[in-house]
Each structure stands twice: as structure tokens, then as C-alpha cells.
Design an enzyme around this catalytic site. Structure first.
Site, PDB file in Angstrom:
ATOM      1  N   ALA A  63      18.680  -5.507  -2.595  1.00  0.00           N
ATOM      2  CA  ALA A  63      20.291  -5.505  -1.972  1.00  0.00           C
ATOM      3  C   ALA A  63      20.952  -5.182  -0.640  1.00  0.00           C
ATOM      4  O   ALA A  63      20.535  -4.851   0.021  1.00  0.00           O
ATOM      5  CB  ALA A  63      20.946  -5.062  -3.393  1.00  0.00           C
ATOM      6  N   GLY A 102      16.423  -3.984  -5.120  1.00  0.00           N
ATOM      7  CA  GLY A 102      17.091  -6.158  -5.226  1.00  0.00           C
ATOM      8  C   GLY A 102      15.164  -6.471  -4.557  1.00  0.00           C
ATOM      9  O   GLY A 102      14.843  -7.458  -5.998  1.00  0.00           O
ATOM     10  N   GLU A 105      12.906  -6.062  -7.233  1.00  0.00           N
ATOM     11  CA  GLU A 105      13.177  -6.555  -8.313  1.00  0.00           C
ATOM     12  C   GLU A 105      12.828  -8.008  -8.487  1.00  0.00           C
ATOM     13  O   GLU A 105      12.602  -8.442  -9.779  1.00  0.00           O
ATOM     14  CB  GLU A 105      14.181  -5.659  -8.781  1.00  0.00           C
ATOM     15  CG  GLU A 105      14.783  -4.375  -8.964  1.00  0.00           C
ATOM     16  CD  GLU A 105      15.434  -3.708  -8.778  1.00  0.00           C
ATOM     17  OE1 GLU A 105      16.399  -3.767  -8.053  1.00  0.00           O
ATOM     18  OE2 GLU A 105      16.196  -3.024 -10.108  1.00  0.00           O
ATOM     19  N   GLU A 125      15.585   3.667  -4.479  1.00  0.00           N
ATOM     20  CA  GLU A 125      17.177   3.467  -4.263  1.00  0.00           C
ATOM     21  C   GLU A 125      17.200   4.555  -4.756  1.00  0.00           C
ATOM     22  O   GLU A 125      18.568   4.732  -4.558  1.00  0.00           O
ATOM     23  CB  GLU A 125      17.251   2.795  -5.815  1.00  0.00           C
ATOM     24  CG  GLU A 125      17.841   1.241  -5.446  1.00  0.00           C
ATOM     25  CD  GLU A 125      15.916   0.085  -5.842  1.00  0.00           C
ATOM     26  OE1 GLU A 125      15.275   0.985  -5.484  1.00  0.00           O
ATOM     27  OE2 GLU A 125      16.860  -1.145  -6.190  1.00  0.00           O
TER      28      GLU A 125
HETATM   29  N1  T1G Z   1      21.488  -4.083   2.774  1.00  0.00           N
HETATM   30  C1  T1G Z   1      21.990  -3.861   4.201  1.00  0.00           C
HETATM   31  N2  T1G Z   1      21.348  -3.612   5.621  1.00  0.00           N
HETATM   32  C2  T1G Z   1      20.325  -3.469   5.888  1.00  0.00           C
HETATM   33  C3  T1G Z   1      19.267  -3.243   4.976  1.00  0.00           C
HETATM   34  C4  T1G Z   1      20.216  -3.126   3.050  1.00  0.00           C
HETATM   35  N3  T1G Z   1      19.517  -3.257   2.136  1.00  0.00           N
HETATM   36  N4  T1G Z   1      18.348  -2.491   5.304  1.00  0.00           N
HETATM   37  C5  T1G Z   1      18.124  -2.355   6.858  1.00  0.00           C
HETATM   38  N5  T1G Z   1      19.279  -3.320   6.811  1.00  0.00           N
HETATM   39  C6  T1G Z   1      19.710  -2.781   8.273  1.00  0.00           C
HETATM   40  C7  T1G Z   1      19.999  -1.737   9.118  1.00  0.00           C
HETATM   41  O1  T1G Z   1      21.404  -1.462   8.720  1.00  0.00           O
HETATM   42  C8  T1G Z   1      19.857  -2.625  10.526  1.00  0.00           C
HETATM   43  O2  T1G Z   1      20.773  -2.538  10.158  1.00  0.00           O
HETATM   44  C9  T1G Z   1      18.633  -3.196  10.676  1.00  0.00           C
HETATM   45  O3  T1G Z   1      18.584  -3.969   9.037  1.00  0.00           O
HETATM   46  C10 T1G Z   1      17.414  -3.065  10.338  1.00  0.00           C
HETATM   47  O4  T1G Z   1      17.280  -2.208   9.290  1.00  0.00           O
HETATM   48  C11 T1G Z   1      20.263  -4.316  -6.955  1.00  0.00           C
HETATM   49  C12 T1G Z   1      20.585  -1.546  -5.878  1.00  0.00           C
HETATM   50  C13 T1G Z   1      13.812  -2.518   5.202  1.00  0.00           C
HETATM   51  C14 T1G Z   1      12.314  -0.562   5.812  1.00  0.00           C
HETATM   52  O5  T1G Z   1      17.100   1.270   0.682  1.00  0.00           O
HETATM   53  O6  T1G Z   1      14.554   0.603   4.142  1.00  0.00           O
HETATM   54  O7  T1G Z   1      18.642  -2.655  -3.886  1.00  0.00           O
HETATM   55  O8  T1G Z   1      21.399  -1.306  12.843  1.00  0.00           O
HETATM   56  O9  T1G Z   1      16.277  -0.344  11.364  1.00  0.00           O
HETATM   57  O10 T1G Z   1      13.466   0.466  10.517  1.00  0.00           O
HETATM   58  O11 T1G Z   1      18.231  -2.091  -7.583  1.00  0.00           O
HETATM   59  O12 T1G Z   1      15.397  -0.969   7.014  1.00  0.00           O
HETATM   60  O13 T1G Z   1      20.639  -3.296  13.082  1.00  0.00           O
HETATM   61  O14 T1G Z   1      23.088  -3.759  12.377  1.00  0.00           O
HETATM   62  O15 T1G Z   1      16.048   0.034   9.277  1.00  0.00           O
HETATM   63  O16 T1G Z   1      12.200  -1.962  10.746  1.00  0.00           O
HETATM   64  C15 T1G Z   1      17.208  -0.841  -1.470  1.00  0.00           C
HETATM   65  C16 T1G Z   1      16.737  -0.402   3.186  1.00  0.00           C
HETATM   66  C17 T1G Z   1      18.855  -1.495  -2.062  1.00  0.00           C
HETATM   67  C18 T1G Z   1      16.017  -0.630   2.240  1.00  0.00           C
HETATM   68  C19 T1G Z   1      13.134  -1.799   7.759  1.00  0.00           C
HETATM   69  N6  T1G Z   1      17.011  -1.483  -0.630  1.00  0.00           N
HETATM   70  N7  T1G Z   1      16.096  -0.797   4.727  1.00  0.00           N
HETATM   71  O17 T1G Z   1      13.324  -1.102   8.273  1.00  0.00           O
HETATM   72  O18 T1G Z   1      14.801  -1.368  10.427  1.00  0.00           O
HETATM   73  S1  T1G Z   1      19.819  -0.927  -3.088  1.00  0.00           S
HETATM   74  C20 T1G Z   1      16.135  -0.303   0.674  1.00  0.00           C
HETATM   75  C21 T1G Z   1      15.039   0.293   5.168  1.00  0.00           C
HETATM   76  C22 T1G Z   1      18.783  -2.069  -4.063  1.00  0.00           C
HETATM   77  C23 T1G Z   1      18.646  -3.136  -6.268  1.00  0.00           C
HETATM   78  C24 T1G Z   1      19.340  -1.912  -5.488  1.00  0.00           C
HETATM   79  C25 T1G Z   1      14.827  -0.408   5.615  1.00  0.00           C
HETATM   80  C26 T1G Z   1      12.998  -1.891   6.518  1.00  0.00           C
HETATM   81  P1  T1G Z   1      21.237  -2.882  12.788  1.00  0.00           P
HETATM   82  P2  T1G Z   1      15.840  -1.033  10.290  1.00  0.00           P
HETATM   83  P3  T1G Z   1      13.447  -1.657  10.283  1.00  0.00           P
END
Ligand code: T1G
Length: 682
Positions: A63, A102, A105, A125
Site C-alpha cells: 500500500a 498489499g 496480498e 507490515e
Molecule cells: N509506500 C510509499 N512509498 C514507498 C513505499 C510504500 N509502500 N515503499 C517504498 N516507498 C518509497 C520510498 O519512500 C522511497 O521514496 C522509494 O519508494 C524507494 O524506496 C494493506 C497496509 C520496496 C524493499 O512495508 O521495504 O501494504 O525516498 O529507498 O531500498 O496490508 O522500499 O525515493 O522518495 O526503500 O530499493 C507494506 C516498504 C506497506 C514495503 C525497496 N509494504 N518498502 O527498497 O528503495 S503497508 C512495505 C520497502 C501495506 C497492506 C498494508 C522498500 C523496498 P524516495 P527505498 P529500496
């Protein structure tokens, strides 16, 4: 079709490609593209099977975290998932990069999942103080079973494609670099075979064996009590997974939604989502240096083979860099080299490191007794004794030996970097790289920017930090830089408080209950009172304890007594030393405080120091200070760090508390409190 999604049909296979940089997050744009694409394929009789694939670096990474707490807009995740899961046509998720949260999922909603070997899938999450809120807690157990689901979702770590295949988290592997063709062929095969569509939600065989066994969950929570302490999400995750075993799917989804709602509205989750962005914000090259090309770092020189030097060397070796470690004292050099070899040997024995990888890393380590050995290195990091004369002399020598473009860095934890840089002819190429011990484990790296440090040097330091998997925070030049400086008041206040009545164990317990791994007295005993008090000649509580042979855990006890297994007990001897010291200092007032009052006494002064370094420009942003305290001192992440926590408490209350202690609140803190502003709430 929105610009985020493109569709095409090849031999009866509808292909929907999502392209929403940087990580194809499930934003409103992505949800709209999914909604449109799947409605189009549902209405197209030529389409007999569907492939969902993403452009760019990764499959959907979850998400859009930045959307939480705002009006999400567009079709909901549930609406989109409904169209996919019940569209009547087999859907294949084609995964590269990471399918997380998500994103995974969504893949579980699809009927099949195919991935390239380099891909990873997972439900992280919990790191955001959340639980998988789009069916993950109900579908994943139906694939991997209850025990594995408990570990995977409360742990949050991604699973590599090979292991995911073995667990059933994916159904097939595509050839690396050939995902699209592989997925289309997989879908075409489904058309060929025909047959009933099985939805993950309809599977029962993996959850049935665990039905009616509540002890599974209570035992799991008991086993992980230490790791889950203070967090909310793990407890709700376990309850949601229990629902997957006990309830029909639809009721399980309702339960999941209730438990998710509790978390997404909690301060803990707000703090952990704030921290997610804070870590990344601090690692970014500042705007003024964004067009600068960092220098390539392949060979690193490390001067000093002590605890820090060997830790730094391992951090570099772990990242695949070549290291030349220099130590003038041969015995010390041999000890350092042996420490590194021994560390890798232990990691191999514990199955944490493959033997060939350990060999590779050790093969990239050279040791030498003379500085000349680092003349071809790209970056030299000194980790020698914390003495300005020694460092200035060393930097002057290195300046004559190092390549003209080489960067020379100091690991000093408090000395003035500008003074050190002035000992060289290349102050623009001098920077501080302040590692935290053990340097090969602790993720925080304070990058100290001197007044002459060039943008190229700064950009190179930030790029180097990412290369060695550290989280950088840029600091200006000032005593203790960021973390050590702002956390010092906590120890000072603790020592002062101990003179006024509260016992060390009461103070430590208050800090432990707040969320620190241990309190300041237990920490002092662990590090060693001779180390903590090093450098000061005045009489202190530590010096009085050292005088009677109490150095802490390592020798004779410290603030606590220790048995052979180093279990701490309150020490009547230490209490007497404290009483005598208090009398000698003329401290007669005895006070009784509650745990909350102890927290205020110790941590409001920390917030005050944070406000000062923000005002002085030592830290560029409040969130950098929070990252430094969370990673450097174990400040509990579910409070967001001292600045986020102060905003939660209320800056006005912090100002009042400081004044009641007789401490002058920092100008910036008073201003923000008076104006009803915050440090971290946007
Ligand atoms: N939402 C918004 N922005 C995100 C994002 C996300 N989920 N993930 C990454 N970014 C942005 C980050 O801020 C950065 O922005 C750029 O992307 C590159 O990220 C309903 C509720 C995918 C392994 O927790 O683990 O789904 O600084 O520097 O090192 O159940 O990003 O360039 O402007 O980290 O290559 C669950 C979180 C969400 C995954 C890539 N998902 N992201 O790593 O790049 S909650 C996560 C990561 C959810 C559902 C629930 C990592 C990555 P900027 P980065 P990276």
C-alpha cells in the site's frame, strides 16, 4: 486506461502491466489502473487468462504508506481484489523485485504466482506497526499453515523465491530476465488445461489441523515476549492468524479489519510509519549536492585494528569491498586479523554465512604495519585512539601518502573534525564517519560534515553508507555530534537522581518499561565504568566505584552486583557509595518519584538537547535526530524517537516539566510550544 496501467492480449492471455514508480505502490492511481484493466479483461471474451506484471524495479511493494490517515480516494483495495479474485478467469501474478505487503496480498488474491529467482515476497507490515490488512492474515495461513504464518507475519522479513516456492508462497519460477514470457506461457498452459479455478481463500487443509488449539497462540506470545515487548502489532497479528484457523473466511476478514483498524489509528503505528520515511529522508543527498557524482569506493584503508577498526573493516568486507587494515603494533594487528577471521568462522558455524562467502571476504582483507599500504585506497578511515594530537599527526601523514582524490575519514566520536582536517592539505576531502560499536552490526552511521567538506565528499560518504548497508545521518561539527550528545543528559540526570533517593534499579526499570533494552546504570556496568568515565579527572560516582575495584560486569560489579552468570542484583555496597558521594556533594534532599516522573526527569532534558542541536544546525531535521537515537541508543521505535515522542507528549508539557526541574528550555522548544507547532507532525 490510466497511464499507470497498460493492457494487451496475446493468444487469449490478457496482460496488464502496472507502471507507477518508484515501487508500484498501491496508490489510488494503481488501484484505478487495476480496476480498469481487470474490468476490461472480464468483459473481453477473447481473454481466457490474465497476467498481472509490473514495470520498473519491482512488483507492487505494498500500500502507499504516504496515503495512510488521508482520504484514500478511488476504488478501495477490497473492491479491486473482488474483481480479480471473482472475475471467473485464472489470474497469474508475475513477480520480480519485491512483492510486499498489499503487493503480496494482491498476489495471493490471484489464482497463481510465478516469480524470478531473484524476487522476494513477504508481509512486512509489522515494521509499520500494522498487520496485513488486505486478507494476508487469512490467506497466507491457508498456504503455509499456522506456525509458518506466525513467524512470517510477526517477523515481517521477505522470503526469497526459492524458499517461497518450497513453502507454496509462489507456484513456479520463471527464468531470470524472462518473467513476462514465462508468465504468459504459464497462463497459456492454464487455458490449455482448463478445469476449476481454486481461490486461496477456499483452501482449508493447511489451517484445519490447528483448529481449536488456543494454546498455539499463547505459547507463541510467551516465547516471543521479549521481542514483542512494547509493540502492539505482533499481538494483533497473532489474534488475526488465530481467526484464520477458527473462523470461516468471511468472518476472518472482518476480524482482520477490526484488528487492523486498532493498529492504523494507534500512535505506535504512526510513529513506525514516520520512522520508515525518516530513515530514507536522512540518507538522501541534500538538494545542494544532488547533481554531484559520488566517487567510486572499491578499496578501503582502515587505520587501527582495535574494536572499532576491526568492526569497520568487517562492515566493508561484508559489502564486498577490499580492505587494507593498518596497525603499527604487530601483536595488535594479529589480534585484529584473528578477530575478523574468528567472527566469520562463528557465523559459518551458526549457519549465518556460507563458507565460500566467508572465504571470499577474508580474501579481500590485507593487513600491514605501515601506512604506505593504503596509498592506492579510495577511502581511508582512521579508528585510532581518541586523542587530537595523535589524529592530527596521523592525518598529516596520510595526506602525504593517500591518492590526491582519496577521501580521509575520522571515526572520532567527539573531536573537532575541522581541526583534524586542518592538519591536511585536502580539508575538502576530509569527513567524519562515526560508527557505533559493534561497527559491523550497528546500522547507524553519523556522517560528520566539516566546514570544508566538499559536496562530492559528502555525496560519496552517503553513497558509501548505503553500500555498506548503514543508515546515514549527516551531522555538523559539535561535541558528540548527534546521538551521543542528545542522549548524554539521560545519564547525567540518572546519576543526579540516584543521589536524591531513587535506587539505580528503580531508575533503570522506568527506562526499561519506557522501551529501552536496559537503563543507564545497567548500560554503564555493561560497557565498563572505566570506559564510561574515561578522560575525566574529577571525582564522580563512577570514580568512587572504580576506586573500590568495581568496574562493572567485567570486574567486581558496578552499580549492581553480578553472579557468575552475570545476573544483576541490587548492590548494598553501591548504595552506600552513592550515599557517601551524595553526602560529600552536600546533596541532602531525598525525593520519591513514580516511573512516569523518572521518565520525564531523564528524557525531557534529552528533548531539550535535541531542540538545541536542531537550532544550531548540527542536525538538519528533527527526524534525523530520531533516527540517530533509535538506531544508536535503542530508543523504542514505536514512540518515534525523542522528537516525535515530544510532539506526542505535547511541547508545552515538556517546557513545563523542564522549568519544574530548574532547566532552561531551549529557545526553539519554547518557540514551538508557544506557537502550538510541532517538530515532526508536518
Ligand atoms: N509506500 C510509499 N512509498 C514507498 C513505499 C510504500 N509502500 N515503499 C517504498 N516507498 C518509497 C520510498 O519512500 C522511497 O521514496 C522509494 O519508494 C524507494 O524506496 C494493506 C497496509 C520496496 C524493499 O512495508 O521495504 O501494504 O525516498 O529507498 O531500498 O496490508 O522500499 O525515493 O522518495 O526503500 O530499493 C507494506 C516498504 C506497506 C514495503 C525497496 N509494504 N518498502 O527498497 O528503495 S503497508 C512495505 C520497502 C501495506 C497492506 C498494508 C522498500 C523496498 P524516495 P527505498 P529500496
Amino acid at each position: 486506461m490510466s497511464q499507470v496501467g497498460t493492457t494487451e492480449v496475446i493468444d487469449g492471455v490478457g496482460i496488464l502491466t502496472i507502471d507507477y514508480p518508484p515501487v508500484n505502490a498501491l496508490s489510488v492511481h494503481t488501484r484505478r489502473a487495476l480496476d480498469e484493466g481487470f474490468r476490461q479483461f472480464a468483459a473481453d471474451d477473447d481473454v481466457k487468462a490474465i497476467v498481472l506484471i509490473c514495470a520498473g524495479r519491482t512488483f507492487i511493494a505494498g500500500a502507499d504508506i504516504s496515503e495512510f490517515g488521508k482520504d484514500m480516494g478511488g476504488p478501495s483495495l477490497q473492491d479491486v481484489f473482488e474483481i480479480i479474485e471473482n472475475g471467473g478467469k485464472p489470474v497469474v501474478a508475475a513477480i520480480h523485485g519485491t512483492a510486499l505487503g498489499g503487493g503480496y496480498e494482491l498476489a495471493l488474491i490471484c489464482h497463481y504466482r510465478i516469480a524470478v529467482p531473484s524476487a522476494k515476497v513477504g508481509l512486512p507490515e509489522v515494521a509499520l506497526g500494522l498487520l496485513p490488512g488486505a486478507g494476508g492474515t487469512q490467506r497466507l495461513p491457508r498456504i503455509v499453515g499456522i506456525p509458518a504464518a506466525l513467524d512470517l507475519i510477526t517477523g515481517g522479513a521477505p522470503t526469497g523465491a526459492q524458499k517461497a516456492l518450497a513453502l507454496g508462497m509462489i507456484d513456479a519460477l520463471a527464468e531470470e530476465g524472462n518473467l513476462r514470457e514465462g508468465a504468459i506461457a504459464f497462463a497459456a498452459d492454464l487455458i490449455q488445461k482448463g478445469g476449476p479455478l481454486t481461490r486461496v481463500r477456499d483452501r482449508q487443509d493447511k489451517v484445519e489441523p490447528y483448529r481449536g488449539k488456543p494454546e498455539i497462540y499463547s505459547e507463541y506470545l510467551a516465547k516471543h515476549a521479549r521481542a514483542f515487548r512494547g509493540f502492539k502489532a505482533p499481538f494483533n497479528i497473532v489474534k488475526a492468524i488465530e481467526a484464520a484457523a477458527e473462523l470461516p473466511f468471511e468472518q476472518g476478514i472482518v476480524r482482520e479489519r477490526e484488528l487492523f483498524q486498532e493498529l492504523v489509528t494507534s500512535t505506535e503505528s504512526a510513529a513506525q510509519r514516520y520512522y520508515f520515511f525518516a530513515e530514507r529522508q536522512g540518507a538522501k543527498v541534500p538538494d545542494f549536492a544532488k547533481d554531484v557524482q559520488p566517487l567510486a569506493i572499491a578499496k578501503v584503508g582502515v587505520i587501527g585494528a582495535g574494536t572499532m577498526g576491526t568492526g569497520i573493516a568487517m562492515a566493508c568486507l561484508d559489502a564486498g569491498l577490499s580492505v587494507t587494515m593498518v596497525e603499527r603494533d604487530e601483536a595488535a594487528l594479529d589480534r585484529g586479523a584473528a578477530t575478523i577471521a574468528d567472527t566469520y568462522k562463528k557465523q559459518v558455524e551458526r549457519g549465518r554465512l556460507k563458507p565460500d562467502v566467508a572465504e571470499q571476504r577474508l580474501g579481500k582483507l590485507d593487513t600491514a604495519l605501515f601506512l604506505d599500504a593504503v596509498k592506492e585506497t579510495d577511502l581511508i578511515i582512521e579508528a585510532v585512539f581518541e586523542d587530537m594530537d595523535i589524529k592530527e599527526g596521523l592525518f598529516a601523514e596520510l595526506d602525504l601518502i593517500a591518492k590526491p582524490e582519496a577521501i580521509i575519514a575520522s571515526n572520532s566520536s567527539f573531536l573537532d573534525l575541522n581541526e583534524i582536517a586542518a592538519a591536511t592539505s585536502r580539508p575538502s576531502g576530509v569527513v567524519g564517519l562515526h560508527f557505533f560499536s559493534p561497527a559491523n552490526v550497528m546500522r547507524l552511521l553519523e556522517i560528520v560534515r566539516g566546514s570544508a567538506t566538499s559536496d562530492t565528499t559528502l555525496a560519496t560518504a552517503l553513497s558509501f553508507a548505503k553500500k555498506i548497508a548503514k543508515v546515514p545521518v549527516v551531522s555538523g561539527v559539535g561535541p558528540g555530534f548527534i546521538a551521543n550528545r542528545v542522549m548524554a543528559p539521560r545519564s547525567q540526570q540518572a546519576l543526579q537522581l540516584a543521589l536524591q533517593g531513587p535506587e539505580p534499579e528503580q531508575i533503570d526499570q522506568a527506562m526499561f518499561n519506557f522501551g529501552f533494552a536496559m537503563g543507564p546504570f545497567a548500560m554503564a556496568d555493561l560497557v565498563g565504568l572505566d570506559v564510561i568515565g574515561r578522560g575525566s579527572n574529577e571525582r564522580t560516582l563512577q570514580s568512587d566505584l572504580i576506586k573500590i575495584g568495581r568496574l562493572g560486569q567485567k570486574k567486581g560489579g558496578g552499580f549492581y552486583d553480578y553472579d557468575a552468570s552475570r545476573t544483576a542484583t541490587p548492590s548494598p555496597v553501591a548504595s552506600q557509595v552513592i550515599a557517601d558521594f551524595a553526602a560529600a556533594k552536600g546533596v541532602s534532599t531525598k525525593i520519591e518519584l513514580t516511573a512516569d516522573e523518572i521518565v520525564e526527569r531523564l528524557l525531557y532534558p534529552v528533548v531539550n538537547e535535541c531542540a538545541k542541536i536542531l537550532d544550531e544546525g548540527i542536525a538538519a531535521r528533527a527526524s534525523d535526530i530520531d533516527v540517530a537515537c533509535i538506531l544508536g541508543y535503542g530508543w523504542p521505535v514505536y514512540t518515534g524517537g525523542p522528537m516525535f515522542w515530544a510532539d506526542t507528549v505535547g511541547l508545552g508539557k515538556v517546557v513545563e516539566g523542564l522549568e519544574a526541574m530548574g532547566i532552561e528550555p531551549a529557545k526553539l522548544l519554547k518557540e514551538k510550544a508557544a506557537n502550538g507547532e510541532s517538530f515532526t507532525r508536518g
